[in-house]
Structure formats: structure tokens, C-alpha cells
Motif scaffolding. Structure first.
Motif, PDB file in Angstrom:
ATOM      1  N   GLY A 176       0.780  -1.273  -0.079  1.00 37.86           N
ATOM      2  CA  GLY A 176      -0.016  -0.253   0.069  1.00 37.86           C
ATOM      3  C   GLY A 176       0.781   1.145   0.076  1.00 37.86           C
ATOM      4  O   GLY A 176       0.366   2.416   0.089  1.00 37.86           O
ATOM      5  N   ILE A 177       2.090   1.090  -0.333  1.00 39.90           N
ATOM      6  CA  ILE A 177       2.831   2.580  -0.280  1.00 39.90           C
ATOM      7  C   ILE A 177       3.322   2.700  -1.582  1.00 39.90           C
ATOM      8  O   ILE A 177       4.064   2.006  -2.307  1.00 39.90           O
ATOM      9  N   LEU A 178       2.872   3.784  -1.968  1.00 45.35           N
ATOM     10  CA  LEU A 178       3.160   4.145  -3.630  1.00 45.35           C
ATOM     11  C   LEU A 178       4.195   5.510  -3.711  1.00 45.35           C
ATOM     12  O   LEU A 178       4.461   5.981  -2.493  1.00 45.35           O
ATOM     13  N   LEU A 179       4.667   5.688  -4.703  1.00 48.05           N
ATOM     14  CA  LEU A 179       5.996   6.583  -4.904  1.00 48.05           C
ATOM     15  C   LEU A 179       5.187   7.883  -4.916  1.00 48.05           C
ATOM     16  O   LEU A 179       3.942   8.252  -5.189  1.00 48.05           O
ATOM     17  N   PRO A 180       5.906   9.043  -4.360  1.00 46.01           N
ATOM     18  CA  PRO A 180       5.404  10.414  -4.568  1.00 46.01           C
ATOM     19  C   PRO A 180       5.106  10.803  -5.755  1.00 46.01           C
ATOM     20  O   PRO A 180       5.639  10.396  -6.939  1.00 46.01           O
ATOM     21  N   GLU A 181       3.875  11.230  -5.965  1.00 46.77           N
ATOM     22  CA  GLU A 181       3.318  11.721  -7.330  1.00 46.77           C
ATOM     23  C   GLU A 181       4.302  12.378  -8.154  1.00 46.77           C
ATOM     24  O   GLU A 181       4.453  11.905  -9.392  1.00 46.77           O
ATOM     25  N   PRO A 182       4.919  13.372  -7.811  1.00 46.98           N
ATOM     26  CA  PRO A 182       5.716  14.128  -8.730  1.00 46.98           C
ATOM     27  C   PRO A 182       6.867  13.112  -9.067  1.00 46.98           C
ATOM     28  O   PRO A 182       7.304  13.274 -10.058  1.00 46.98           O
TER      29      PRO A 182
END
Length: 301
Positions: A176-182
Motif C-alpha cells: 500500500g505504499i506508492l511513490l510520491p506523485e511528482p
């Protein structure tokens, strides 16, 4: 596939035109090739791991890895058995071109276009054994590289590092950990340049190829083995074992790629008849425009 081949042909033609008109000098194209290998292709690899995978898709990935290892063994045996009667410098490029295809430069964009994000991920996995062979046994054909140098080149290769980062991204995503959007957006923007830049660089290499005695019996014979004989043997063997359909398709299509662009780079660097190496790349890449649609149609049956 016809639409994809036309797209690839146009990009190759654009790369050839840019080289012919000298809009990018040879040294600039060499730097751009390094940029693709060091940044754009690794970004595409990391991007390919940003998937929500099922257990069945994990099974497909592991099947691709084991099939790829077996395929490299087949390549190695073929390279040892063939080309014994060719001049030494030509024999080196022929053996290297049998061991290593252009699956990294040309195969990944095609796999992504044909089979989507999961196909691109499978292509990344397929290339792990080839990249290891490329910088170990492959490099040893051109120079007496010691084992420590070969291991360092493999471990520090940008695409291998990208694979490690990609696995970490996949594991984080599963929790459930995604990369920061930028950061994620930047990776996607850079990775999306892969198809266009890769094909244009190959087109530029084709423009640099020595056009004298291009379609010789040796270059045509090599192309038939690289583009048709090996993929057909691999297709037949994989039909005999229980592997997922997508794994079989990706492995066969990527095994049908032309001579690796690094064949010419290494031949040039170590003065091993670079003119002959460039002819291998030119002829096999040109003929792959005909053979790839046939192979991709065959594995879709």
C-alpha cells in the motif's frame, strides 16, 4: 502488429534521416545512446514494475526468468557450434550477436506495445540473464576481461540497478505504499521516451553502417539463424512445457530480435572489424521488419 511495425519503420527512418543529414553528429548520437541506456531505459524498467500483480502474473514472471536462462544456454551452444570457419574478427561479432540480441533496445518497446504493461515487465525479467551474459561471456569475446571487472559491470549496470529499484517499488506497492506523485510522474515522462529514442538511435546506427557487400552470404545466414531459426526452435520447445501463454509469447518474440547494437560498439572499441559488425546490425535489423510480424503472429495462434 502491422501498425506497430509501421510506427517502428517510421522511427527508424527518422533516425536514419537525422544521421544522414548530420543533424546530430556521430559523437552526439553516441552520447544520446548512452543517455537512453543509462536513464531512459532504466526509467521504463522501473515504470514496468508499477503494477498490481496477481499470483498468476507472478507465476508468469518466474516462468519468463527460467525460460530466459534456458534460452541463453541454447544461444551459448549455438554460438560455439557455428561460425568456426569465419575470420577471427568476424567470428567474434557473429558469436556475440548470437549470444546477445537487441532485445534490450528494441525488444522492450515492442513487448510493451504488443502485450501492455505486464508484457513490458516480463521483457525486463527476460533480459536479466542476457545482461549478465552480455557483460561477462560476451565482453570476454572482445577482450580478456577479468572476472572482477565482469561482475562489477553486471552489478553496476543501470538497467540491473533499475530492476532492483523496480522490485522494491513493487514490494512497497503490495503493502500500500506508492511513490510520491511528482517522482512517479517524472519516471513516467522519462520512460515514455524509450520507444522513440531507441528506434531513432538504431536508425542512426543503420545510417553509419558500411554499405559495401552488405547482403553477403554470412550476414544473410546470420540473420536467418538470429531472426527465424532460433525463435522457431524456442517456440517449439516452449510448446512442450507448461508455461503461461504470455511468458511463451514474450520469450519467443524477444528471441527474434536482430543483432545487438552493442556488437558495433564493442567491435569499434576493440578494433575487431567494426565495418562487418555494422553490416550485421544493418541487415538483421532491416530483415526483422519482415520476420517480426510473422513470429508475433505465429506465437499468437
Amino acid at each position: 502488429m502491422l501498425s506497430l511495425q509501421l510506427e517502428i519503420f517510421l522511427l527508424l527512418a527518422l533516425g536514419w534521416f537525422v544521421a544522414w543529414k548530420n543533424l546530430l553528429s556521430k559523437s552526439a548520437r553516441t552520447q544520446l545512446t548512452s543517455l537512453v541506456l543509462s536513464l531512459v531505459l532504466p526509467a521504463a524498467i522501473i515504470q514496468s514494475f508499477e503494477l498490481d500483480l496477481t499470483w498468476e502474473e507472478f507465476r508468469t514472471m518466474f516462468s519468463v526468468l527460467f525460460c530466459s536462462i534456458g534460452i541463453q544456454v541454447l544461444y551459448s551452444l549455438t554460438a560455439k557450434l557455428l561460425w568456426r570457419h569465419q575470420p577471427e574478427n568476424q567470428q567474434i561479432s557473429l558469436r556475440y550477436g548470437t549470444l546477445v540480441s537487441n532485445a534490450g533496445f528494441m525488444g522492450m518497446p515492442i513487448a510493451g506495445q504488443l502485450y501492455g504493461s505486464l508484457g513490458l515487465l516480463c521483457a525486463s525479467i527476460f533480459l536479466i540473464p542476457q545482461r549478465i551474459v552480455m557483460w561477462s561471456a560476451g565482453l570476454a569475446l572482445y577482450t580478456r576481461a577479468d572476472r572482477r571487472t565482469a561482475i562489477r559491470k553486471v552489478l553496476l549496470h543501470p538497467c540491473i540497478i533499475a530492476l532492483e529499484i523496480g522490485v522494491a517499488v513493487l514490494l512497497l506497492r503490495m503493502n500500500g505504499i506508492l511513490l510520491p506523485e511528482p517522482l512517479d510522474a517524472a519516471i513516467h515522462v522519462v520512460g515514455s521516451c524509450n520507444t522513440a529514442l531507441s528506434m531513432m538511435m538504431i536508425g542512426g546506427m543503420m545510417a553509419d553502417a558500411d554499405k559495401q557487400n552488405v547482403f553477403s552470404p554470412v550476414t544473410l545466414g546470420y540473420s536467418c539463424i538470429r531472426l527465424l531459426a532460433l525463435p522457431l526452435v524456442i517456440w517449439f520447445l516452449l510448446l512442450q512445457v507448461p508455461v503461461p501463454r504470455l511468458a511463451r509469447q514474450v520469450c519467443v518474440v524477444l528471441s527474434a530480435m536482430p543483432a545487438a547494437s552493442t556488437t558495433g560498439m564493442l567491435a569499434q572499441k576493440y578494433d575487431r572489424d567494426p565495418a562487418f559488425a555494422s553490416r550485421l546490425i544493418f541487415v538483421s535489423t532491416l530483415l526483422s521488419m519482415i520476420t517480426l510480424p510473422f513470429i508475433s503472429w505465429l506465437v499468437s495462434l
